[in-house]
Design an enzyme around this catalytic site. Structure first.
Site: not given
Ligand code: TSJ
Length: 654
Positions: A514, A516, A518
């Site tokens: 993803d 993001d 993380d």
């Protein structure tokens, strides 16, 4: 009938025109690398002047008209007439191929072997080139141009359009070259300030005491960037090691410095240990990085192993029954920079970055042995040696434990490989040169990828949790991690010293996580793992980062995707009124066909090839991303963790 070739024709063929006919033969490529090669060619000459003690300052300036200027405060290129050539020294340098500006090989003891194609090549591949020389109280100037000649229907390469003119007086001395690369030769003539800054910094580390300045006078230069950078390291390779270790935990404050000369080969070595489990050795010959190592590294390593083993025995760290420690034990956690200067260098290896000269092995072994023996004999250094030897003994114990763990893993992998590969959705085709492995963050995205893929050549490996951070772990712990074992067994290559790229089952390994924090963390963990344990995957260009779109813009039956905000604005403009925008928060929000369309289909997708040209920089980045110092990482991730900036991530070397 064609007239027969005579000696005059042959001479013309060997003129600068030949360079424009086959630029690749002289500078490799006409892409960005070749463009920068022109600059390095010029800079190398100034570095030579400084390395020989005649200049102390080099200034590189990006000018607003796209040209670039390099100045030194050396003696100035000789302006008097060379009797055999009937040309001034300046004209010899810029118009005669292979003259290379080396009037006197004694004065020019060391010149870069990779470059060294000569300033004439730079002239031939430039729209124009101007040289200004200050010497003997005067300022001289000459201009060269590559102009279209309508009589011959050809471009005359690097022809002088003025004589060597006296344009003023000066008490100073020095050489200044300014040139505009030819846009008829190069794909793109925009210099990269980052590439230039990185290399100039490296040159400043490798040539202690030389002040190297980089100015950016382009009006549209990146806002927020300094327009002037100064690189000056009086400690040379010592400062280099300090810089590499900046974000690591060092286990002794003082940096070991070994310096010497033998048989006309000189070496400078700086060493410092950290609590890391990997070795980070960066070697250079004549300022050229030797990423594949070579004889100089081998000689250095033998010296370390021999001297430290002897010491360990003499002072009873090793008992009579104990086996000698191995070289790798002494190199665990070692950061070292080796800089060698010598003549007639020969390169070998896949990427021609491995030093082949056998005399360098013996010279480095002698220099490093003598210097290290001297170092360990100083009682003030006892505590450092003690730390190093104790660390090596620990490493040897772990090595033994790892060997056992590895044997177990090998058995496991061969006997019960089924449960590991169970997670993997393999492809049906068996052609390793086209197959792709997607390593996908999360089970739900993994599921979509399995359904959406082209199963003939795309395999999917979903990652459930986060794999552990390989930077902080030793090999035995890495091998104990289920996520990594799955990846290792899917790739088929083995790991670390067992690694064999011939067994790689995929051409592309695409990390899909993803956009993001993380996701950034997972990417960093995987890249770290590949970098530390399967480096060739990266150096051979098999590792990619997949870029899922951030936005979906739809209106009626039309759907468009955007990968960043700028693209979003463009797409909105294109699609007109009445659109809706969806911001994807994760891969999991896409259905299988959307995931295929945007991220997996080779026709539409965008993926970034991960490269590590600059080993020291890559090492530093991996340390920052995965080491245990929190502040530099937070700073880095805050700056670069989103996809819009991922090109920067790549520029940084990982
Ligand atoms: F060649 C070049 F254009 F690439 C270039 C050369 C570019 C730059 C930026 C600098 C130089 C350069 C060359 N700087 N300093 C020199 N020095 C000489 O050419 C030189 C000067 C004096 C003597 C001597 O024996 O008196 C010998 C040399 C080779």
């Amino acid at each position: 009938m064609d007239k027969a070739y005579d000696a005059n024709d042959i001479k013309i063929l060997k003129g600068l025109e030949a360079v424009r006919m086959r630029p690749g033969m002289y500078i490799g490529t006409t892409g960005s690398r070749g463009l920068h090669h022109l600059l390095w060619e010029i800079v190398d000459n100034a570095i030579d002047e400084a390395a020989n003690g005649f200049a102390s300052k080099i200034e590189v300036t990006l000018m607003d008209d796209g040209s670039i200027m390099v100045e030194d405060n050396g003696r100035g290129i000789p302006v008097d007439i060379n009797e055999t050539m009937k040309l001034s020294g300046v004209e010899v340098v810029f118009t005669q191929l292979h003259a290379g500006g080396k009037f006197n090989n004694e004065n020019y003891s060391y010149s870069g072997g990779l470059h060294g194609v000569g300033a004439a090549v730079v002239n031939a591949l430039s729209r124009w080139l101007e040289v200004e020389i200050k010497r003997d109280g005067k300022i001289y100037k000459q201009r060269f141009e590559s102009l279209y000649d309508k009589n011959t229907n050809k471009i005359a390469a690097g022809a002088s359009v003025t004589g060597l003119e006296e344009i003023g007086e000066s008490k100073e001395t020095g050489t200044s070259i300014r040139f505009l690369p030819d846009d008829r030769i190069f794909d793109d003539i925009k210099f990269s300030i980052d590439t230039i800054a990185k290399r100039l910094k490296e040159l400043a580390f490798l040539n202690r005491g030389i002040k190297i300045i980089l100015n950016d006078l382009r009006k549209d230069h990146d806002q927020g960037q300094d327009t002037r950078k100064v690189f000056l390291y009086s400690g040379g390779v010592i400062d280099f090691v300090e810089y590499i270790n900046e974000d690591k935990n060092t286990i002794h404050p003082e940096i070991i410095f070994l310096e010497g000369e033998k048989d006309d080969i000189s070496a400078q070595i700086a060493i410092q240990y950290t609590d890391s489990y990997t070795e980070s050795i960066f070697s250079y010959v004549n300022n050229i990085p030797t990423s594949e190592g070579g004889t100089h590294e081998t000689g250095f390593k033998s010296a370390i192993t021999k001297v430290l083993n002897d010491y360990a025995r003499k002072f009873n760290y090793l008992k009579e029954k104990d086996k000698n420690l191995r070289g790798e034990d002494f190199r665990e956690g070692m950061t070292a920079v080796i800089s060698v200067k010598m003549r007639d260098i020969q390169f070998e290896g896949q990427t021609k970055t491995k030093l082949g000269n056998s005399e360098a092995r013996t010279a480095l072994e002698t220099i490093a042995t003598d210097q290290l023996v001297y170092f360990v004999e100083q009682t003030t250094n006892d505590h450092v040696i003690k730390l190093i030897i104790e660390k090596a003994i620990k490493a040897a114990k772990v090595r033994e434990a790892t060997r056992k763990a590895r044997e177990i893993t090998r058995k496991k992998n061969s006997l019960e490989s089924a449960p590991l590969v169970g997670k993997l959705a393999s492809c049906t085709g068996r052609n390793a040169s086209i197959n792709e492995l997607f390593i996908v963050e999360g089970d739900s995205a993994g599921g979509s990828a399995k359904q959406g893929r082209d199963r003939r050549f795309q395999a999917i490996l979903p990652l459930r949790g986060k794999p552990l951070n390989a930077e902080k772990k030793r090999l035995d712990q890495v091998l104990g991690n289920e996520e990594f074992r799955t990846i290792i067994s899917a790739l088929g290559t083995g790991i670390d010293e067992d690694f064999n790229i011939k067994n790689l089952k995929y051409d592309k390994i695409i990390i899909l996580a993803d956009a993001d924090q993380d996701g950034a963390h997972i990417r960093a963990i995987l890249l770290t793992f590949f970098f530390r344990y399967m480096k060739e995957l990266i150096t051979e260009g098999h590792v990619y980062i997949g870029l899922p779109p951030l936005y979906k813009i739809s209106k009626g039956k039309t759907t468009e995707y955007a990968y960043n905000e700028e693209e979003l604005r463009e797409k909105i403009k294109k699609i007109g009124r009445g659109y809706t925008v969806q911001r994807y928060k994760g891969l999991g929000e896409m259905n299988p066909s959307q995931l295929w369309e945007t991220t997996m289909n080779p026709k539409n997708r965008s993926i970034i090839q991960v490269n590590i040209e600059d080993g020291a920089q890559a090492d530093k980045l991996v340390t920052v991303l995965m080491g245990d110092k929190v502040d530099p990482r937070r700073e880095y991730i805050n700056t670069y963790a989103n996809f819009n900036k991922i090109d920067v991530f790549q520029d940084m070397g990982v």
